[in-house]
Design an enzyme around this catalytic site. Sequence first.
Site, PDB file in Angstrom:
ATOM      1  N   ILE A   1     -37.991  37.813  31.864  1.00  0.00           N
ATOM      2  CA  ILE A   1     -39.308  37.385  31.386  1.00  0.00           C
ATOM      3  C   ILE A   1     -39.131  36.452  30.189  1.00  0.00           C
ATOM      4  O   ILE A   1     -38.393  36.778  29.252  1.00  0.00           O
ATOM      5  CB  ILE A   1     -40.163  38.607  30.988  1.00  0.00           C
TER       6      ILE A   1
ATOM      7  N   ASP B   1     -33.978  45.510  30.684  1.00  0.00           N
ATOM      8  CA  ASP B   1     -34.002  46.984  30.750  1.00  0.00           C
ATOM      9  C   ASP B   1     -33.730  47.689  29.422  1.00  0.00           C
ATOM     10  O   ASP B   1     -33.194  48.802  29.405  1.00  0.00           O
ATOM     11  CB  ASP B   1     -32.986  47.481  31.790  1.00  0.00           C
TER      12      ASP B   1
ATOM     13  N   LEU C   1     -37.208  39.694  39.641  1.00  0.00           N
ATOM     14  CA  LEU C   1     -35.776  39.638  39.333  1.00  0.00           C
ATOM     15  C   LEU C   1     -35.404  38.586  38.297  1.00  0.00           C
ATOM     16  O   LEU C   1     -34.215  38.367  38.053  1.00  0.00           O
ATOM     17  CB  LEU C   1     -34.985  39.395  40.627  1.00  0.00           C
ATOM     18  N   LYS C   2     -36.383  37.936  37.705  1.00  0.00           N
ATOM     19  CA  LYS C   2     -36.105  36.956  36.667  1.00  0.00           C
ATOM     20  C   LYS C   2     -36.357  37.556  35.291  1.00  0.00           C
ATOM     21  O   LYS C   2     -37.221  38.434  35.130  1.00  0.00           O
ATOM     22  CB  LYS C   2     -36.988  35.718  36.850  1.00  0.00           C
TER      23      LYS C   2
ATOM     24  N   HIS D   1     -37.683  50.373  36.934  1.00  0.00           N
ATOM     25  CA  HIS D   1     -36.251  50.212  37.244  1.00  0.00           C
ATOM     26  C   HIS D   1     -35.801  51.435  38.046  1.00  0.00           C
ATOM     27  O   HIS D   1     -36.207  52.560  37.739  1.00  0.00           O
ATOM     28  CB  HIS D   1     -35.447  50.104  35.944  1.00  0.00           C
TER      29      HIS D   1
ATOM     30  N   SER E   1     -43.599  46.571  47.364  1.00  0.00           N
ATOM     31  CA  SER E   1     -44.160  47.883  47.720  1.00  0.00           C
ATOM     32  C   SER E   1     -44.841  48.548  46.527  1.00  0.00           C
ATOM     33  O   SER E   1     -45.881  49.207  46.689  1.00  0.00           O
ATOM     34  CB  SER E   1     -43.075  48.794  48.299  1.00  0.00           C
ATOM     35  N   ASN E   2     -44.277  48.394  45.333  1.00  0.00           N
ATOM     36  CA  ASN E   2     -44.946  48.954  44.148  1.00  0.00           C
ATOM     37  C   ASN E   2     -46.228  48.199  43.841  1.00  0.00           C
ATOM     38  O   ASN E   2     -47.228  48.800  43.420  1.00  0.00           O
ATOM     39  CB  ASN E   2     -43.997  48.907  42.949  1.00  0.00           C
TER      40      ASN E   2
ATOM     41  N   ASN F   1     -42.251  47.422  33.175  1.00  0.00           N
ATOM     42  CA  ASN F   1     -41.317  47.181  34.268  1.00  0.00           C
ATOM     43  C   ASN F   1     -40.903  48.522  34.858  1.00  0.00           C
ATOM     44  O   ASN F   1     -40.915  49.545  34.168  1.00  0.00           O
ATOM     45  CB  ASN F   1     -40.074  46.436  33.770  1.00  0.00           C
TER      46      ASN F   1
END
Length: 295
Positions: free
Chosen positions: A173, A230, A170-171, A189, A94-95, A187
């Site tokens: 980088i 993150d 979801l991996k 979050h 969606s993003n 990214n």
Amino acid sequence: MEAQRLLSRLSTNGSVPFIKEKGMLFDISTPCFLQPTKWNSTFGLAPCRIRSNRRQYLCAVSSSKIQDIPADLGHHNLKPMRKRLAVFVSGGGSNFKAIHAGTLNGSVLGDVVVLVTNKGGCGGAAYAKEHGIPVVLFPQTKEPHQFSPGDLVTTLRELDVDFILLAGYLKLIPVELVQHFPKRILNIHPSLLPAFGGKGYYGLKVHKAVIASGARYSGPTIHFVDEEYDTGRILAQRTVPVCAFDTPEELAARVLHEEHQLYVDAVAALCEDRLIWRDDGVPLIRSKADPQQYN
């Protein structure tokens, strides 16, 4: 070297001969005030970039003809080039769809030139194929000849990618990407980092943890990517209230609504060269309406 040869071939009347590259001819004509000269930052103008298939050429402005340039033409009035974007997704995207819509409606000065996904059948990949955007599967876990991180770096460089945008990928980088695209990978979050981030914090797991903690506010965070989950420098955040009897799904929907606009705004600033880095390494976004203000 190509840029130096181009400058050396500028004639006194400002015309530039044909440039032959890979069997193609480029007729690059320049105004009469372009002269062979070294760049001088005191001119008050940034170099002009002329992009061919692969290389970028720099043209400098001669001080002897500086009076021919309008007085109000300065660095911040030069229109930035459209940036080339790679988006990474693992799900519905969606993003990714919001960013792509921004490139089409003019709010983002860029183009999505490739989608990278670890799930070839996901909704984001289907959307990309529908809109003619190339899709790269990474990592390829079942292929006999593995597509390595180095191969991915080579592919993105061949596509002249300026920025990489993670949108629900979801991996972790690969470190090779981080090293080859420093300060050029973003990214998003779904929590206010550094809270509720790190390995294992994704999707509804984040919102369940936020509600269980008793936190009164949550919201999305956009940050630069480093070698860990993150932990990169935070670029932008937006808060939403956590209501007294929220379910994880209700909170997720409220945060996602803010994610779409926040990510588009951040990518727009990135593509318009409105980011600066403070001396302590913190990135800031310069306001489009008032360049003296920072978000």
